[in-house]
Design a protein around this motif. Structure first.
Motif, PDB file in Angstrom:
ATOM      1  N   GLY A  87       0.991  -0.904   0.177  1.00  0.00           N
ATOM      2  CA  GLY A  87      -0.227   0.205   0.143  1.00  0.00           C
ATOM      3  C   GLY A  87       0.789   1.151  -0.210  1.00  0.00           C
ATOM      4  O   GLY A  87       2.082   1.070   0.568  1.00  0.00           O
ATOM      5  N   PRO A  88       0.949   2.477   0.293  1.00  0.00           N
ATOM      6  CA  PRO A  88       1.115   3.290   0.049  1.00  0.00           C
ATOM      7  C   PRO A  88       1.421   3.789   1.469  1.00  0.00           C
ATOM      8  O   PRO A  88       1.720   3.431   2.459  1.00  0.00           O
ATOM      9  CB  PRO A  88       0.082   4.642   0.171  1.00  0.00           C
ATOM     10  N   LEU A  89       2.959   4.376   1.271  1.00  0.00           N
ATOM     11  CA  LEU A  89       4.029   5.433   2.248  1.00  0.00           C
ATOM     12  C   LEU A  89       3.070   6.021   2.831  1.00  0.00           C
ATOM     13  O   LEU A  89       3.168   7.440   1.789  1.00  0.00           O
ATOM     14  CB  LEU A  89       5.758   5.278   1.648  1.00  0.00           C
ATOM     15  N   THR A  90       3.097   6.123   4.012  1.00  0.00           N
ATOM     16  CA  THR A  90       2.249   7.054   5.152  1.00  0.00           C
ATOM     17  C   THR A  90       3.132   8.074   5.838  1.00  0.00           C
ATOM     18  O   THR A  90       1.841   8.963   6.231  1.00  0.00           O
ATOM     19  CB  THR A  90       0.594   6.726   5.140  1.00  0.00           C
ATOM     20  N   LEU A 105       4.824   1.944  -6.924  1.00  0.00           N
ATOM     21  CA  LEU A 105       5.434   2.863  -5.657  1.00  0.00           C
ATOM     22  C   LEU A 105       4.700   4.377  -5.436  1.00  0.00           C
ATOM     23  O   LEU A 105       4.632   5.460  -6.212  1.00  0.00           O
ATOM     24  CB  LEU A 105       6.408   3.481  -5.317  1.00  0.00           C
ATOM     25  N   VAL A 106       3.387   4.102  -4.086  1.00  0.00           N
ATOM     26  CA  VAL A 106       2.819   5.471  -3.740  1.00  0.00           C
ATOM     27  C   VAL A 106       2.961   5.865  -2.691  1.00  0.00           C
ATOM     28  O   VAL A 106       2.786   5.001  -1.987  1.00  0.00           O
ATOM     29  CB  VAL A 106       1.125   4.871  -4.097  1.00  0.00           C
ATOM     30  N   GLU A 121       5.873   2.426 -11.617  1.00  0.00           N
ATOM     31  CA  GLU A 121       4.847   3.817 -11.632  1.00  0.00           C
ATOM     32  C   GLU A 121       5.371   4.380 -10.223  1.00  0.00           C
ATOM     33  O   GLU A 121       5.255   3.114  -9.219  1.00  0.00           O
ATOM     34  CB  GLU A 121       3.436   3.423 -12.216  1.00  0.00           C
ATOM     35  N   LEU A 122       5.191   5.760 -10.202  1.00  0.00           N
ATOM     36  CA  LEU A 122       5.504   6.575  -8.795  1.00  0.00           C
ATOM     37  C   LEU A 122       5.047   7.238  -8.298  1.00  0.00           C
ATOM     38  O   LEU A 122       4.867   8.085 -10.089  1.00  0.00           O
ATOM     39  CB  LEU A 122       7.763   7.025  -8.636  1.00  0.00           C
TER      40      LEU A 122
END
Length: 169
Positions: A87-90, A105-106, A121-122
């Motif tokens: 999942g996304p880095l937050t 990578l989100v 895909e960044l």
């Protein structure tokens, strides 16, 4: 009755006076420190000697020498090291090392750093974030005041944010 009207105007005037002359600058961590020229420097005679910065020596990874040094320093300072996340880095304000290849990578981090290897895909939605990557395929940025640096071929870039720095090196 005049005193209540005077207070908002006085407050506004003090606020305006306090904000006069404020500037904002975006610092590129891969560039040597550069200060704005002083009035004396900008008014020199045309034939005055000027210092020229030394040429950067590119590192073997494709980053500039300063960029590679900063990347290595940030890897050593990483608060989290992980494989490509699902999942996304937050984690706002964190320094995250993402090891290995990532199909996607989100990054939804504000004021953080992400050091990655190869990313197909960044997506960067955070603001004030710095990303170092080896190879990037497609980059999409919607946040502002962020920097993305890569060492491989130039990716396809979609930047709908503002004041972002996206470049090789």
């Amino acid at each position: 009755m005049r005193a209540p009207r005077l207070m908002p105007l006085l407050s506004l005037a003090l606020l305006a006076a306090g904000l006069t002359g404020c500037t904002v600058g975006i610092v590129d961590p891969s560039e040597p420190s550069q200060k704005a020229p002083t009035q004396e420097q900008t008014s020199q005679a045309p034939d005055a000697e000027k210092e020229t910065p030394e040429a950067e020596t590119p590192a073997t990874s494709g980053l500039s020498a300063d960029g590679q040094e900063e990347r290595d320093r940030l890897i050593a300072a990483a608060t989290t090291t992980m494989p490509c996340p699902d999942g996304p880095l937050t984690a706002d304000g964190a320094i995250v090392r993402v090891e290995g290849a990532c199909p996607e990578l989100v990054i939804e981090i504000d004021a953080g750093v992400v050091i990655a290897d190869d990313v197909d895909e960044l997506t960067l939605e955070g603001s004030g974030t710095v990303v170092y990557a080896e190879n990037l395929g497609v980059v999409t940025v919607t946040g502002s005041a962020s920097s993305i640096f890569w060492s491989g071929a130039t990716p396809t870039v979609h930047d709908s944010g503002s004041s972002n720095t996206l470049r090789k090196g």
